[in-house]
Scaffold this motif. Sequence first.
Motif, PDB file in Angstrom:
ATOM      1  N   MET A  66      -8.735   0.395  17.219  1.00 42.48           N
ATOM      2  CA  MET A  66      -8.899   1.205  16.014  1.00 42.48           C
ATOM      3  C   MET A  66      -8.324   0.470  14.802  1.00 42.48           C
ATOM      4  N   GLU A  67      -8.899   0.699  13.652  1.00 42.63           N
ATOM      5  CA  GLU A  67      -8.451   0.044  12.438  1.00 42.63           C
ATOM      6  C   GLU A  67      -8.092   1.092  11.388  1.00 42.63           C
ATOM      7  N   ILE A  68      -7.299   0.649  10.413  1.00 40.81           N
ATOM      8  CA  ILE A  68      -6.944   1.525   9.305  1.00 40.81           C
ATOM      9  C   ILE A  68      -8.181   1.749   8.448  1.00 40.81           C
ATOM     10  N   VAL A  69      -8.416   3.012   8.085  1.00 41.63           N
ATOM     11  CA  VAL A  69      -9.552   3.356   7.244  1.00 41.63           C
ATOM     12  C   VAL A  69      -9.076   4.223   6.088  1.00 41.63           C
ATOM     13  N   GLY A  70      -9.955   4.407   5.098  1.00 41.00           N
ATOM     14  CA  GLY A  70      -9.645   5.294   3.992  1.00 41.00           C
ATOM     15  C   GLY A  70      -9.905   4.654   2.650  1.00 41.00           C
ATOM     16  N   LYS A  71     -10.190   5.504   1.657  1.00 42.05           N
ATOM     17  CA  LYS A  71     -10.417   5.037   0.296  1.00 42.05           C
ATOM     18  C   LYS A  71      -9.378   5.578  -0.679  1.00 42.05           C
ATOM     19  N   THR A  72      -8.659   6.629  -0.278  1.00 39.63           N
ATOM     20  CA  THR A  72      -7.600   7.185  -1.118  1.00 39.63           C
ATOM     21  C   THR A  72      -6.264   6.999  -0.432  1.00 39.63           C
ATOM     22  N   ALA A  73      -5.182   7.167  -1.190  1.00 32.68           N
ATOM     23  CA  ALA A  73      -3.848   7.028  -0.601  1.00 32.68           C
ATOM     24  C   ALA A  73      -3.644   8.037   0.520  1.00 32.68           C
ATOM     25  N   ALA A  74      -4.139   9.266   0.332  1.00 29.70           N
ATOM     26  CA  ALA A  74      -3.982  10.306   1.355  1.00 29.70           C
ATOM     27  C   ALA A  74      -4.745   9.932   2.625  1.00 29.70           C
ATOM     28  N   ILE A 130      -5.591   6.867   3.662  1.00 29.60           N
ATOM     29  CA  ILE A 130      -4.933   5.718   4.303  1.00 29.60           C
ATOM     30  C   ILE A 130      -3.670   6.184   5.030  1.00 29.60           C
ATOM     31  N   PHE A 131      -2.917   7.075   4.388  1.00 27.23           N
ATOM     32  CA  PHE A 131      -1.719   7.646   5.025  1.00 27.23           C
ATOM     33  C   PHE A 131      -2.090   8.344   6.326  1.00 27.23           C
ATOM     34  N   ASP A 132      -3.096   9.211   6.278  1.00 26.96           N
ATOM     35  CA  ASP A 132      -3.508   9.956   7.477  1.00 26.96           C
ATOM     36  C   ASP A 132      -3.980   9.012   8.577  1.00 26.96           C
ATOM     37  N   PRO A 187      -0.120  -4.390   7.545  1.00 25.68           N
ATOM     38  CA  PRO A 187      -0.670  -5.417   6.651  1.00 25.68           C
ATOM     39  C   PRO A 187      -0.028  -5.323   5.268  1.00 25.68           C
ATOM     40  N   THR A 188       0.023  -6.420   4.569  1.00 28.05           N
ATOM     41  CA  THR A 188       0.539  -6.383   3.202  1.00 28.05           C
ATOM     42  C   THR A 188      -0.377  -5.504   2.354  1.00 28.05           C
ATOM     43  N   THR A 189       0.157  -4.985   1.256  1.00 23.89           N
ATOM     44  CA  THR A 189      -0.663  -4.144   0.383  1.00 23.89           C
ATOM     45  C   THR A 189      -1.865  -4.912  -0.141  1.00 23.89           C
ATOM     46  N   ARG A 190      -1.666  -6.207  -0.430  1.00 24.72           N
ATOM     47  CA  ARG A 190      -2.764  -7.030  -0.941  1.00 24.72           C
ATOM     48  C   ARG A 190      -3.877  -7.166   0.109  1.00 24.72           C
ATOM     49  N   ASP A 191      -3.462  -7.495   1.369  1.00 26.45           N
ATOM     50  CA  ASP A 191      -4.460  -7.709   2.424  1.00 26.45           C
ATOM     51  C   ASP A 191      -5.200  -6.421   2.764  1.00 26.45           C
ATOM     52  N   LEU A 192      -4.454  -5.309   2.879  1.00 24.08           N
ATOM     53  CA  LEU A 192      -5.106  -4.051   3.252  1.00 24.08           C
ATOM     54  C   LEU A 192      -6.021  -3.565   2.130  1.00 24.08           C
ATOM     55  N   ALA A 193      -5.603  -3.764   0.878  1.00 26.01           N
ATOM     56  CA  ALA A 193      -6.456  -3.364  -0.246  1.00 26.01           C
ATOM     57  C   ALA A 193      -7.762  -4.146  -0.227  1.00 26.01           C
ATOM     58  N   ALA A 194      -7.682  -5.447   0.070  1.00 26.13           N
ATOM     59  CA  ALA A 194      -8.898  -6.270   0.135  1.00 26.13           C
ATOM     60  C   ALA A 194      -9.792  -5.835   1.287  1.00 26.13           C
ATOM     61  N   THR A 195      -9.191  -5.509   2.436  1.00 26.37           N
ATOM     62  CA  THR A 195      -9.969  -5.081   3.598  1.00 26.37           C
ATOM     63  C   THR A 195     -10.690  -3.770   3.343  1.00 26.37           C
ATOM     64  N   SER A 238      -0.196   0.921  -1.973  1.00 23.41           N
ATOM     65  CA  SER A 238       1.242   1.068  -2.231  1.00 23.41           C
ATOM     66  C   SER A 238       1.650   2.535  -2.186  1.00 23.41           C
ATOM     67  N   MET A 239       0.826   3.410  -2.756  1.00 24.23           N
ATOM     68  CA  MET A 239       1.126   4.848  -2.737  1.00 24.23           C
ATOM     69  C   MET A 239       1.111   5.382  -1.306  1.00 24.23           C
ATOM     70  N   ALA A 240       0.169   4.901  -0.497  1.00 27.25           N
ATOM     71  CA  ALA A 240       0.109   5.334   0.901  1.00 27.25           C
ATOM     72  C   ALA A 240       1.357   4.881   1.655  1.00 27.25           C
ATOM     73  N   TYR A 241       1.785   3.640   1.416  1.00 25.87           N
ATOM     74  CA  TYR A 241       2.970   3.121   2.087  1.00 25.87           C
ATOM     75  C   TYR A 241       4.233   3.871   1.643  1.00 25.87           C
ATOM     76  N   GLN A 242       4.304   4.220   0.360  1.00 23.76           N
ATOM     77  CA  GLN A 242       5.452   4.987  -0.122  1.00 23.76           C
ATOM     78  C   GLN A 242       5.513   6.349   0.557  1.00 23.76           C
ATOM     79  N   ARG A 243       4.356   6.962   0.751  1.00 23.06           N
ATOM     80  CA  ARG A 243       4.323   8.253   1.427  1.00 23.06           C
ATOM     81  C   ARG A 243       4.706   8.110   2.901  1.00 23.06           C
TER      82      ARG A 243
END
Length: 432
Positions: free
Chosen positions: A1-9, A11-13, A31-39, A48-53
Amino acid sequence: MEIVGKTAAEIFDSIRALTQAGSFKPGQELPTTRDLAATLGVNRNTVSMAYQRLSAAGIAVTQGRLGTFIRKQPDPGEQEGLLLGSPLADLGSGNPNPVWLPDIGAALTRKPYRPRLYGEATVDPEMEVLARQSLTGDCPGQFEVSLTSGAVDAIERLLTAYLVAGDKVAVEDPCFIGSVNTLRIAGLQAVGVPVDTQGMSVEGLEQALAQGAQAVIVTPRAHNPTGCSLSAARARKLRAVLARYPHVLVIADDHFSLLAATGYHDVIPPSAKRWALVRSVSKMLGPDLRFAFVASDEQTAQRLRLRLAPGTNWVSHLLQDAVVACLSSPEVAKQLVQAREDYARRRDLLTAALGVQGIAVTSPADGLNLWVPLPGDSHQTVLALAQRGWLVRGGEAFAVQAPAHGLRITVSTMDEQAADAFARALSTSYRP
């Protein structure tokens, strides 16, 4: 399974679900915020907001440039108290002597119980007066009074009122087991501050605050496990350091209060915006009362009352009546004086007996325990003592960051014969 999502909420879920499913293991780096954002094809700030949550929820820990990691599940750690069913002579419980705990039932017969209903004041008026008499003069200016179910409950509520998972808290090192476990379960980072015979180190506190500690828990006297107490000079220096960090939450855990042989020296500066002085009755009236006074600034009291409101969760008025009845009783007051003197006598008995065997303890000491420093791990010494019939607490359980090699010995029921026998057993179990 991989991380999915387009919003911070989203990605958090996704990360939370993957963690709950076991796809992400404790300690695994995300993954770093840069790498996950690119993916995911999203803005880096969204990740970053997802990681903070995730950090705020205690699922992950962000360590700056080192990365973000799935948080390891907290170890419940050791617990204070008796080891039920043990045939050993228990010198590791941390318990008061039952002989010195008052007869609460008898005290209550002099104060008939009045039923209270939803919506009544959480702090009984008589209790308010009694608490203010006890706390006035030891607090920086005006204060509010709250009640909690013991000192550990007070500290947990105070920390959660202001802090989030991942925040740093400065504590004494070695530290009381209850505080260590509270921080671990809440996902807070304990920053150890060394202690010596005068209490918490000034330099250590400076370093902890410079590292970003958002709260400080300090034991003004009868520190558990070492028994040390703050000197007036040390308290003054700590207060000066804390005055430069007025936003930091300062918690003074004066758990031994009326039984302490040493005086109370305040570390809370007048400039502190968030502070609390906690005084439990566990050692003087009994742990099962689950009761503590909390003096604090108005904002902190308001935050405490959000979770101690009438109709939801408050300290039982029956317990308040019991505490008022005991602390208003001349007989109990006399008993507390006798208990204070008796605990001091028992500490002296064991200190002298160990001295005869050439074994030193941390001194001067106050409280129910003595601390025997060891040059290395206490495990073998603890086992050797158990083979000779004695149960003691190894110091490593109290460690925060620095190794805590030593033995904590509870003296509350120690008599001269037991002191001599234990000192001889320790002498044959360990030699400096």
